[in-house]
Design a protein around this motif. Sequence first.
Motif, mmCIF file in Angstrom:
data_model
loop_
_atom_site.group_PDB
_atom_site.id
_atom_site.type_symbol
_atom_site.label_atom_id
_atom_site.label_comp_id
_atom_site.label_asym_id
_atom_site.label_seq_id
_atom_site.Cartn_x
_atom_site.Cartn_y
_atom_site.Cartn_z
ATOM 1 N N LEU A 245 59.018 37.893 34.344
ATOM 2 C CA LEU A 245 59.830 37.549 33.170
ATOM 3 C C LEU A 245 60.295 36.101 33.202
ATOM 4 O O LEU A 245 61.003 35.659 32.285
ATOM 5 C CB LEU A 245 61.039 38.483 33.100
ATOM 6 C CG LEU A 245 60.729 39.949 32.768
ATOM 7 C CD1 LEU A 245 61.969 40.815 32.922
ATOM 8 C CD2 LEU A 245 60.180 40.072 31.342
ATOM 9 N N GLY A 246 59.940 35.375 34.244
ATOM 10 C CA GLY A 246 60.223 33.952 34.285
ATOM 11 C C GLY A 246 61.591 33.568 34.830
ATOM 12 O O GLY A 246 62.026 32.424 34.632
ATOM 13 N N PHE A 247 62.264 34.462 35.542
ATOM 14 C CA PHE A 247 63.568 34.125 36.118
ATOM 15 C C PHE A 247 63.388 33.269 37.359
ATOM 16 O O PHE A 247 62.404 33.408 38.099
ATOM 17 C CB PHE A 247 64.338 35.399 36.481
ATOM 18 C CG PHE A 247 64.832 36.178 35.296
ATOM 19 C CD1 PHE A 247 65.978 35.786 34.627
ATOM 20 C CD2 PHE A 247 64.147 37.298 34.844
ATOM 21 C CE1 PHE A 247 66.452 36.499 33.529
ATOM 22 C CE2 PHE A 247 64.610 38.020 33.753
ATOM 23 C CZ PHE A 247 65.757 37.611 33.089
ATOM 24 N N ASP A 248 64.361 32.390 37.623
ATOM 25 C CA ASP A 248 64.290 31.563 38.818
ATOM 26 C C ASP A 248 64.765 32.348 40.038
ATOM 27 O O ASP A 248 65.112 33.523 39.949
ATOM 28 C CB ASP A 248 65.097 30.270 38.642
ATOM 29 C CG ASP A 248 66.589 30.526 38.401
ATOM 30 O OD1 ASP A 248 67.078 31.635 38.713
ATOM 31 O OD2 ASP A 248 67.261 29.620 37.886
ATOM 32 N N ARG A 249 64.772 31.679 41.199
ATOM 33 C CA ARG A 249 65.090 32.355 42.453
ATOM 34 C C ARG A 249 66.473 32.987 42.430
ATOM 35 O O ARG A 249 66.647 34.152 42.811
ATOM 36 C CB ARG A 249 65.005 31.362 43.614
ATOM 37 C CG ARG A 249 65.346 31.977 44.969
ATOM 38 C CD ARG A 249 65.375 30.922 46.062
ATOM 39 N NE ARG A 249 65.518 31.525 47.381
ATOM 40 C CZ ARG A 249 66.670 31.881 47.924
ATOM 41 N NH1 ARG A 249 67.799 31.683 47.254
ATOM 42 N NH2 ARG A 249 66.715 32.427 49.129
ATOM 43 N N ALA A 250 67.481 32.230 41.996
ATOM 44 C CA ALA A 250 68.855 32.737 42.003
ATOM 45 C C ALA A 250 69.004 33.952 41.108
ATOM 46 O O ALA A 250 69.662 34.941 41.477
ATOM 47 C CB ALA A 250 69.818 31.634 41.572
ATOM 48 N N ASP A 251 68.393 33.915 39.925
ATOM 49 C CA ASP A 251 68.467 35.055 39.004
ATOM 50 C C ASP A 251 67.703 36.254 39.548
ATOM 51 O O ASP A 251 68.142 37.401 39.398
ATOM 52 C CB ASP A 251 67.920 34.662 37.634
ATOM 53 C CG ASP A 251 68.847 33.736 36.875
ATOM 54 O OD1 ASP A 251 70.023 33.629 37.264
ATOM 55 O OD2 ASP A 251 68.400 33.107 35.898
ATOM 56 N N SER A 252 66.547 36.005 40.162
ATOM 57 C CA SER A 252 65.755 37.105 40.721
ATOM 58 C C SER A 252 66.529 37.839 41.810
ATOM 59 O O SER A 252 66.469 39.071 41.908
ATOM 60 C CB SER A 252 64.437 36.565 41.291
ATOM 61 O OG SER A 252 63.612 36.046 40.271
ATOM 62 N N ILE A 253 67.266 37.081 42.615
ATOM 63 C CA ILE A 253 68.083 37.710 43.653
ATOM 64 C C ILE A 253 69.158 38.593 43.023
ATOM 65 O O ILE A 253 69.392 39.727 43.463
ATOM 66 C CB ILE A 253 68.713 36.621 44.544
ATOM 67 C CG1 ILE A 253 67.644 35.988 45.435
ATOM 68 C CG2 ILE A 253 69.840 37.197 45.405
ATOM 69 C CD1 ILE A 253 68.132 34.806 46.239
ATOM 70 N N ALA A 254 69.820 38.094 41.991
ATOM 71 C CA ALA A 254 70.850 38.883 41.313
ATOM 72 C C ALA A 254 70.257 40.156 40.711
ATOM 73 O O ALA A 254 70.856 41.232 40.775
ATOM 74 C CB ALA A 254 71.516 38.045 40.226
ATOM 75 N N ILE A 255 69.069 40.037 40.115
ATOM 76 C CA ILE A 255 68.412 41.201 39.512
ATOM 77 C C ILE A 255 68.076 42.229 40.583
ATOM 78 O O ILE A 255 68.276 43.437 40.396
ATOM 79 C CB ILE A 255 67.151 40.765 38.751
ATOM 80 C CG1 ILE A 255 67.541 39.970 37.503
ATOM 81 C CG2 ILE A 255 66.308 41.981 38.342
ATOM 82 C CD1 ILE A 255 66.378 39.288 36.812
#
Length: 311
Positions: A245-255
């Motif tokens: 979905l194109g999220f960056d590293r920080a967002d992927s960790i939160a997800i």
Amino acid sequence: MLAIIGAVVVATVFPARGSADEILDWIVKIGIGLLFFLYGTRLHPRDALTGLTHWRLHLTILAFTFVVFPLLGLALWPILPHLIGDELASGVLFLCLVPSTVQSSINFTSIARGNVAGAIVSASASNLLGVFLTPMLVLLLMNTSGDVSFSASSVITIVLQLLVPFIAGQLLQPLIGRRIAAHRSLTKFYDRAIIVLVVYAAFSEGVRQGIWGQVIWWQVVFLVVLATAMVALMLWLTGSGSKRLGFDRADSIAIQFCGTKKSLTTGLPMAAVLFDSHAVGLIVLPLMIFHQVQLMICTWLASRYSRQDFI
């Protein structure tokens, strides 16, 4: 991980009872409140505002919590009653319907150097919406004996225990933020200590309910294996899905850390309302086991991410 396992063992042998349980309950509440105050002091208000408005992140996490997880529970439902019995199978489906954890989701996101502001908003939103969505999903997908209760106290508890301390920390961030940041090792230790304390409190509750006397040992082993497989699957889905979905590293960790969790502290009181009292113990056992398994796996994963530059 060793501390979490130790907390489970100590709670099984020496659970908090009577006045000790009441004191522990207050210690946990105060400890979590202080934790979110520290989060507020460590986040610049600009970053917190960015986390609040990151709607793609929040919708993705909520979709994993209230859509993907229930679909997984429904996929398992046709076979589980034949393997572990109706009540434990109902418990597996129930755990798929409860909201995400708050404190541990944010703890692990912080340890892994992910998007803490986004995790705070998403995890809090999951619990607030879960007050309404979980009973509705239970009524839709399961047989219950209790009346659904949308208690305002659940919302008030989340606001007072989590959001108010966080806002207070935000207000004081310009004054004490740098001092808090200078003691990063202490705040990291405190993050982990709260997780261990929550594990002990949760397992103490289960022991007081006599949960271990209602199951056979191989059923517990099966549930541990199943919970491990479910956590691993959801971590893979959230990790690979967030990248696609194109999220960056920080967002992927939160997800990953918000989208794979299930809240024991929210699920226990809901189960007490929705199901017969004699069945509650067995129905919440899968959630109890899943809760501990997710903490152990995510403790390892968060520590691994904290030492890496990329997922």
